[in-house]
Design a protein around this motif. Structure first.
Motif, PDB file in Angstrom:
ATOM      1  N   ILE A   8      -1.415  -5.285   0.181  1.00 50.38           N
ATOM      2  CA  ILE A   8      -1.116  -4.321  -0.642  1.00 50.38           C
ATOM      3  C   ILE A   8      -1.626  -4.311  -1.988  1.00 50.38           C
ATOM      4  CG2 ILE A   8       0.922  -3.002  -1.622  1.00 50.38           C
ATOM      5  CD1 ILE A   8       1.110  -3.356   1.320  1.00 50.38           C
ATOM      6  N   PRO A  15       8.543   0.432   5.966  1.00 53.03           N
ATOM      7  CA  PRO A  15       7.351   0.955   5.160  1.00 53.03           C
ATOM      8  C   PRO A  15       6.742   2.240   5.383  1.00 53.03           C
ATOM      9  CG  PRO A  15       6.560  -0.940   6.615  1.00 53.03           C
ATOM     10  CD  PRO A  15       8.271  -0.837   6.657  1.00 53.03           C
ATOM     11  N   VAL A  24       7.179  -2.214  -1.120  1.00 51.29           N
ATOM     12  CA  VAL A  24       6.594  -2.327   0.118  1.00 51.29           C
ATOM     13  C   VAL A  24       6.378  -3.687   0.924  1.00 51.29           C
ATOM     14  CG1 VAL A  24       4.552  -1.534   1.300  1.00 51.29           C
ATOM     15  CG2 VAL A  24       5.067  -0.383  -0.729  1.00 51.29           C
ATOM     16  N   ALA A  41       3.212   3.186   0.160  1.00 52.69           N
ATOM     17  CA  ALA A  41       1.799   2.756  -0.095  1.00 52.69           C
ATOM     18  C   ALA A  41       0.827   3.676   0.503  1.00 52.69           C
ATOM     19  CB  ALA A  41       1.626   1.466   0.215  1.00 52.69           C
ATOM     20  N   GLY A  43       8.860   1.548  -1.435  1.00 53.45           N
ATOM     21  CA  GLY A  43       8.540   1.251  -0.008  1.00 53.45           C
ATOM     22  C   GLY A  43       7.328   1.925   0.361  1.00 53.45           C
TER      23      GLY A  43
END
Lengths: 256, 256, 256, 256, 256, 256, 256, 256
Positions: free
Chosen positions: H201, A199, H244, A231, A229
C-alpha cells in the motif's frame, strides 16, 4: 555461470589454492547482484503465478512475439495486456494455442499443469458502476481467472440507482476483495467501502467526457473516499487491480 | 434625471422647438444605456429580495461600511458574505442593528417590513456529507432564511454510512430544492440525485487534504454525476447555491 | 417477487406458522434494499418521464440495442444520448420507429400516449453564445421537448455584440429557466445571470482552442460568475442541463 | 571606455601603427556586445521614460535601496513595484523624497524636469469589474501617471449589472487604450472588447476563491475572449498593463 | 424599423396624438437595446474594417456559406478563419471570388472599393521563432493585409541563435507593433520586448511536444516576460494578434 | 560583406577620407550584431559537430529538403529529428545518400571527412526501463554516434526487477554519462543516480496511460529524484539528452 | 560482521567442515545486499566528496543534529541544505565549528584535510536572470565551493537587457559547466544555451507571481529550450544543480 | 424503536387487527433504510474494531469532544486523526484517559477489554523513504497498533541508497502487508513492489518542494508503478493505509 564461478572459488579455497583473505576479497568485489539474480527471479515466479506479463501497448508485434516465446521456454503460461486485434492476430498466427479476448484486450497462453485448478479459498468480486466500464472489469476478472482465483461479477450497479447495489449486497459481504471499477464520478467506491469490511480496490476508468478528465475525476473521488479500507490503482488498470487482489488472496491462502 | 431630460425633449418636440429629425438624432445618440438604468436596477431589486450583496473578502472595513450604508439608504436589508470577525466588529460598531454569524461569516442588516414573513410555499433542504461542511451549509441556509425562504437542515449524512442518508429520506422527498454540500470525494450528490426528483444544487467544499485539491475533487465528482437533475456552483459557495435555490422557489411562487 | 415473499411471511405470521420473534428476525435480515427496489424504481419513472437514458458513447451498438429493447418492454419512450451515426443506423435497422437527430446526437423512441402533450406551464429558454454551440443546445432543447417541456431558442447571441443579447431580452424575462450554452470564454452566462431573475443553468462547451482547454475556460468562467442564480453542469452536457431544467419545471407544475 | 578603446584603434589605423588586416581582426574579436551596450541602454531610457523599474517583492530592503540610489545617480525618477510597507518605510528613511502608495504598493521617486508635464495626446482608461480589483487598477493608473500619461478611472462596473458599464460608455469610446481589470470570471473584458475600437489590455486578478484558481479563471476568460482587439498580461500585473498602454500612447505621440 | 417606430412616436407627440407621459412611458419600456442596435453595429463596422469574421472551425460548410453570403449583402469584404481545405473548396464553389490561403487557413472575399489601399502610416512586424510557427504568422500577417495594414515579416529568428534576431534589428526598431510568434519555450518575446519600444503582442504556438503542453509553455513564458510592453493573445491565435495590432494602428492613424 | 564594409571604413580612416569621430560614430551605429554573426555561427559549428539540426515534426517535406540542402552546401553532415516515414521518403528521393532510421525517426546525411572517427575518450551509456522506451533511446544513441561519440546500450532494466539493473552495473560504473530513459513511473533514474558517480541525464517518456500523463509522471519523478547528480530534458527528447551528453564528452576531451 | 561471517564460511570450507554444495547454497541465500553494503557506501563517499547531505526542511533540529553528529564520526565534512535560522542556531550551539549561510540556507561543517584545496581544473559559472534568484544561486555556488570546485558568479543578467549577458560572454565561453538560474519566464537558459558549447544546467526558481506558477513557468521554458545542451533540475534546487555540475567536473578531472 | 414498531405490526397481523394487504403496504412504505440501520452500524463496528474515527482537522475542539463522548458511551475506544496540539489539549482536559501522540497527530482513547490483545497472525511492515516521512508512517503504525495489529517499522530506506532497502529485505519478505511511505519522487514503492509478493500500500507524502507538487509527484509515481501488487491511498493518508492493511489482516485472520 555464477554458480560455476562460485563453485570454482570454493574449490580453490578448499584445496588451498586460494587463501581466505583473497577469497574474501573476491567475494566482496564479485558483482553482488549476480548472486541475487536467480533467487529474485524465482521468487517472482513463485509469487505471482505469472513469470512475466507483457504490456503490449507500445511494443511491436515482433517484440511481443519474441518476449512471449522466450518466456514460454521456461514457463507454462504467459499473459499479454492491452493487445489490440492486429497484434493479437499476429501472435495467434505464431503461437497457435494463444487465446485473445477482444473486450479485455488480454492475450493469453495457458498450458495448465496438474495443480493449476481454481483455488478453493478466496473470492474476488469485480463490480462496475456502468456498462461502459466492463472492458476494464473483464481485464481484471480474466487476469484473476488466469491466475486461478475465483471471481464473481456484478456490472452496472452505479449509485445513481442505489437499489441496484443493494441487490448484490449479499455477494459483497462474501467477497474477500472487491475490485470496484467506475468512471464518470466514481462514487460507487465510497458507498461500497462504507458497506463492506473487506479491502476494496478502486479502479477509475476513463469513461466520461469533459470534466471526467480521462479518468482523473473518478480517481480523485476514490482517493478522497470518506470510507475506510479503500486503495486504488492507475486509471483503466484492471490488470493492476487484479495483481493486488491476487496478492491478498495468496496471503490468505498462505495462512490456511 | 433621465426622466427630466426625456420630458424636456418630448416637450420640445410637442411645442415645435425641436423638429423630429433632430429629436430622433438626439434619442439615438442619447446614451441608450441610461434609459435602461433604473429599470434594470429595479428589476434586480424585485428579483432577489436583496438589492445588493457585499462580498467582503477582499474589501477593507471602510469600503464595506460605505457600501452597506449607501444600500441601506434605499433598502431595508443588506447582506455581507465572507466577513471575518474583525471586519464584522467594525461594521457592528457603526451599524448598530447589524448581526454577524461567525460560523457562516454572514453579516446581515434586516429591517423587516410588513410582508417579509417566511413564504409558505417552497422548502429548501440543506444537507452536508460531514460535520466539517457545516460552515458552508450555514452560509446557504442563513442566506435563504434572510431571503424569507423556508429551510430544513440535515448534516453529516455522507455516503460512507449510507443509512444516515436514508434516515432523512422523507425530508428529501418533500424538498423543492436540495442543496447538497460535500467535501472530500463529494459522492453524496450523486446518491441524492439518484433518489429524488427535485433539482439538486451541489456545493463542493474545500474540506479535505492532498488530492482533494482544495475542493476540485468533489467539484469534479459532482460535475460528472451519473445522476440527473444535478447542477453545481463554485467551491465553498454556499451563498451562490442559496441564490440558485431562491430563484427556483421564486419561480414556483410566481405561478401559484 | 419481493411482494410474494413478504405476503408469505405475513401469512405465516397470521396463521401462526411463524412466531413474531422469528418474523422480526427475518424482516431484519431480509436484504432491506429489496424492499425499496420497486418504490425507488417507480419513483424514478414518475420523476423524469424517462425511465432510463442510454449513454451511447462507450457502448457497443449491440449493448445499446439490448438496453433499449429491454426498456421499451415496459415503457413507451427511451432516449439515447451521444449516439454517433453508425450506432444510430444500427438501432434504426432494429427499432423501426426510432428517430435519430444527427446534430444533437440524440436517438429517440417515442410512442406517445394520450396525456403526453407539451405541458402548458413552464418555458425553458435555450441560448447559445455562438453558432458552434448549437449541437449542445439542440441536445438540451430536444431532450426537453422529448420530455414534453416547452422550449424557446436563441442562438449566437454572445457578449462580443451585446446588442444581440438585448434583442431577445423580452423572451429572457419570460423564461422560467434559461439554459445558457457557451464555449470560448463563456461570459454570456454572467451577463444573462445579471439580467434575469429565473435560474440560469450554464453549460460550458468545448468549442475553442488553445487556452479554452476543451471547455474548462468557459466552465471556470461560469463557476466564478459574479451574477447570482447561476449553476452549471459538465462540459458539453446539454442533456444534463435539460434534466435540471426539467426538474425545476416539474416542481413548478406540481404546485399549480 | 569602449569609446576610448575604439578611438585608440582608429588612431592607430590612421597613423599607420596598425595595418588594416590587424585592425579588422581586432574589431571582429572585440566583444561585439560592448559596442552595443550604451546604445541599447540609452534606447531603453528614451523608450519608457523610466530607466529601470525595481521589482521589490523578493528583494531585501538593502538591495532595493542600493539599486534605487544607483539609478538616481543618472536619472531623475525611479519606480519600485510590489513594495510592502516595511520595505517602503526603510527606503523613505534613506531617500527622503520617495513617495509610497500603500494601495498600489508603488514606491516612487520623481524629481520632475521641465518637460515632464502630462502629455496632451492620448488617454488610457483604467476600469475594474469590482471594488476588490482596485489595488491592481491603481498600480496601473499610478504607473501611467508616473510616466506622464493621462488616465481616467471607472471602477466596479462588472457585467453582472451591465448598466453600470453603459453608464461610462462615453468615456470608453474616448479612450485610446483601455486597461480592463477583473477577477472572478473576468467577463468584463469580452463585453468591453465588443463595444470599443481601441486596444483593450486585460489584467486578470487573483480576486475570488475556489475555482477562480488565483486568477487563472479570469485569465482564461480573457484569452478566449470572443471579442477582437484584446490582449492580456500576467495575473495582478497592473504595472505590466501600464507599460503596454504606455508603449501604445508613445507610438501615437510619435506620429503627431 | 426602429427609426420608423421612433419617428412615428415623435410625430404623435408633436401632433398631440400622444401626451408626454405616455410617450415617456413608451420610450422607457421600448426595448432600450434596440435603440443601440444600429449604432453599435455601425460602430463595429467602422472600427475594424471588417463587419464580421467567421470562425470556421466548428461550423458546417453550409453554415459558413450562409453567414458569408449574408454579410456580403451589405459589405464588400468578409474573412473566414481556421477554414480547412474541404470547407474552403465548398465556399469557393459558391462564392467564385473567394480566395483561400492554405497555410494560414484564411478564407477571404475582398471586393475592394476606391479608398481601400494599404494605409501609409503604421507598420506591423510579424516575427517567428521557428519555421514551424509560420502558419500562425501568416494568419496574422494576411489578416492585417486584408485590413489594409502594412506588414513586414521575419521568420525563424529564435533566441537559440541570437544573431539571427540582431540581423533584423533595424526593422524591429521601425515597427509600430511587433507580433512575436513562438512555440517551444517562447523566449523570443522577452528578448524582443527588451530591445524595442513599441508594443509587442506575443502569440504562443502549439509547436513542440511533451512539456510544451500544446502551447501553454510558451504562453506562460510570455506572460511572465521580464521585459515590459508585452501582452499576449490565445495560443495559435494569429488572427487575434492581428486585431490587436490593427486597433493600435487605427489609433495611430486617428490622430494624424 | 561585413568584412568588406569594415575594410572600406578602415581604409577611409587610414587615408584620411574619414575622420575618427565619424568613424567612431559609424562603428557604433553599425548593426553590432552583424559583427558577431560569423563568429557565433562558426562557434556553433565547432561546438556541436553539427551545424544545424532540423526539427522535422511541424515542417513540410519541401521545407525540410530546402533547409537540408542549404546546410549541406557548407557542411558535410546534417541531422533531421522526428521525421515520419513519408517525409523521410521524400528527402531520400532528393538526397540520395540520406539515411533514415525508422525506429528513432532520425534522418541523417553523413559525408564523413578524415578525422571523423569515433572519439577514443568518453563513453555514454544509454539505458531504458522498458522495451517501449527504445525508440527514444535510439534517438539518443544514434544522435551520439552521428556525433562520433561512443555509446553502450542496456534496455529493459526497470526497477520492478532490480536484479536486471545490477546485471549491467559494471558498465554503469564505466560510463562517463548515463542517459536514463523511462516512462510509466520513471523510478530507474533515482536508483541509477544513487549507484553511480557520473552525471545522469533523465529522459521521461510518454510510455504509459492514465496517470502517466503523457510523460509528466516520470518527469516529476526524475525532477524530485532523491539521488544527486541527476538532471533531465523534455519528455521523449532523446535528441536533447544526446546533446547534453555530447557537450559533457566534448568538455572531457578538451582537457585531455 | 559480514566479513566475519564470510571468513567463518570460507574457513569451514577450507577445513572441510562445510562441503562445497552447502557453502554454495549458503552464499546464494546470504542476503546479497549485505555484501554490497560497504562497497556502495564507500563508493558514494568517493564519488561526491560528501558522504551524506542532510535535507533540513522537514526534519526537527534534534533529528538534524543527530544525523550530522553520526556523519561527523566518520567524515570530515557534512552539509545541511534548506536550514532555517532557528534550526541553524540549534546546530551551531551543539557543533561549534558549524557555519551557517543565511542567504543560501546552507549549514556546513568543514574540517579540511591536507588535499582539500580547490581543484585547479574545471570552472563552474553560476549565473542568474535577476537579483531575486541569488539565494538559489548561492546555494549552488557555495555547495560547489564546499566540494572544492572553482566557481564564478554573474548575477542579474536576464534577457530583458540582453547586453548585460553579452558583458559576461567571455566568462561564459571559459566555463566548463554553466548553472543558469532564472525565475519569471526563464528565457535566459535558452539564450545562454545558444551561445556556449559547455553543458548548461537550468534551475527554475519560484520567483514571480500569478502565472509563474511557483516556478513551473520557467521550468517549462527551460525544458522546451530550443537550444541544445541544456538539462534542468527541480525548482529552486541550487543544491541539485551543484551536484550535477560537480559530477561533470569530477569526470573531467578523472581523465586528466 | 424500529423493532418495537415492527413487533407491533406483526402482532397486529397475527391478531387480525391488520390485514395482510395493509401490512404489506405499511412494510413497503416504512422507510426501508431504518430497517438496515442497526445492522449496518453493527457491521461497521465489528469490521474495524473502531466504531467511528473522528477527522479532527476541520472541526472545532467542542465538536470533537462532543462526538468522542457520544462514541464512548457505547464503545471502549475512539480514535481522532489530524488533531493539532491545541485541540488535543482541550480533549485531554475533558477526557482524562485520552492519549495524544504529537508526531502522528493521533488522539486516542483506549479502554481495552479482555480480548483486545495484539493478534498473533499477520504483520504489517511500515517503511519510509526518508526521515521526513516518519509522521505519516507513525499515523499508519499507531493506528494499526490501536487496532491490535502487529507492526514492524523500517524508516529512511529510500532508493538513492538501495543497500539500505536490502538491509531490511528479510523483514520485507515476512510481512503480510507493506505500507510504503515516500515523498519526493516516491520510487521506493516500485522497487519494493518488485521484490515482495505481499500487497503493497503506497502512501505518497507531501515532503518535497517545487515539482513535488505537495505529494502529487510521488502519487503519480506510485500509480504508474511498473511493479505489480501495488495500490495507493491519498497523499499523507497514513490512517487510510492502515485501514486497508487492517482489512487485509482481518481477512487473513477470518480464514484461520
Amino acid at each position: 555461470m555464477d554458480k560455476n564461478k562460485l563453485t570454482q572459488l570454493l574449490n580453490d579455497v578448499k584445496e588451498g589454492r586460494l587463501d581466505i583473505n583473497h577469497a574474501l576479497h573476491k567475494l566482496r568485489t564479485l558483482p553482488f547482484e549476480n548472486l541475487g539474480h536467480t533467487k529474485i527471479d524465482n521468487h517472482r515466479d513463485l509469487r505471482q503465478g505469472i513469470p512475466e506479463v507483457v504490456y503490449c501497448e507500445s511494443k511491436t508485434p515482433e517484440q511481443i512475439l519474441s518476449i512471449m516465446q522466450r518466456i514460454l521456454e521456461s514457463h507454462n503460461k504467459v499473459l499479454g495486456t492491452r493487445a489490440n486485434p492486429e497484434k493479437a492476430a499476429f501472435i495467434q498466427k505464431h503461437i497457435s494455442d494463444s487465446v485473445y479476448d477482444k473486450e479485455s484486450r488480454l492475450l493469453m497462453v495457458n498450458r495448465p499443469e496438474e495443480d493449476d485448478a481454481i483455488k478453493k479459498t478466496g473470492m474476488v468480486m469485480v463490480i462496475t458502476a456502468g456498462t461502459s466500464d466492463i472492458p476494464v472489469a473483464e481485464e481484471a476478472a480474466k487476469t484473476l481467472e488466469f491466475l486461478n482465483v475465483k471471481v464473481e461479477r456484478a456490472f452496472d450497479i452505479g449509485v445513481a440507482g442505489i437499489h441496484r447495489l443493494f441487490d448484490v449486497s449479499d455477494k459483497l459481504y462474501e467477497a474477500d476483495v472487491i475490485i470496484c471499477i467506475a468512471g464518470m464520478e466514481g462514487a460507487l467506491t465510497s458507498v461500497v467501502g462504507g458497506l463492506v469490511s473487506c479491502p476494496v480496490i478502486g479502479v477509475p476508468t476513463s469513461v466520461g467526457y469533459g470534466t471526467s478528465l480521462q479518468g482523473f475525476a473518478p480517481m480523485l473521488t476514490m482517493l478522497n473516499s470518506c470510507a475506510t479500507g479503500v486503495a486504488i490503482v492507475n486509471i483503466d488498470n484492471g490488470f493492476g487491480a487484479a495483481t493486488v487482489a491476487n496478492s491478498i488472496i495468496q496471503r490468505i491462502q498462505k495462512y490456511q
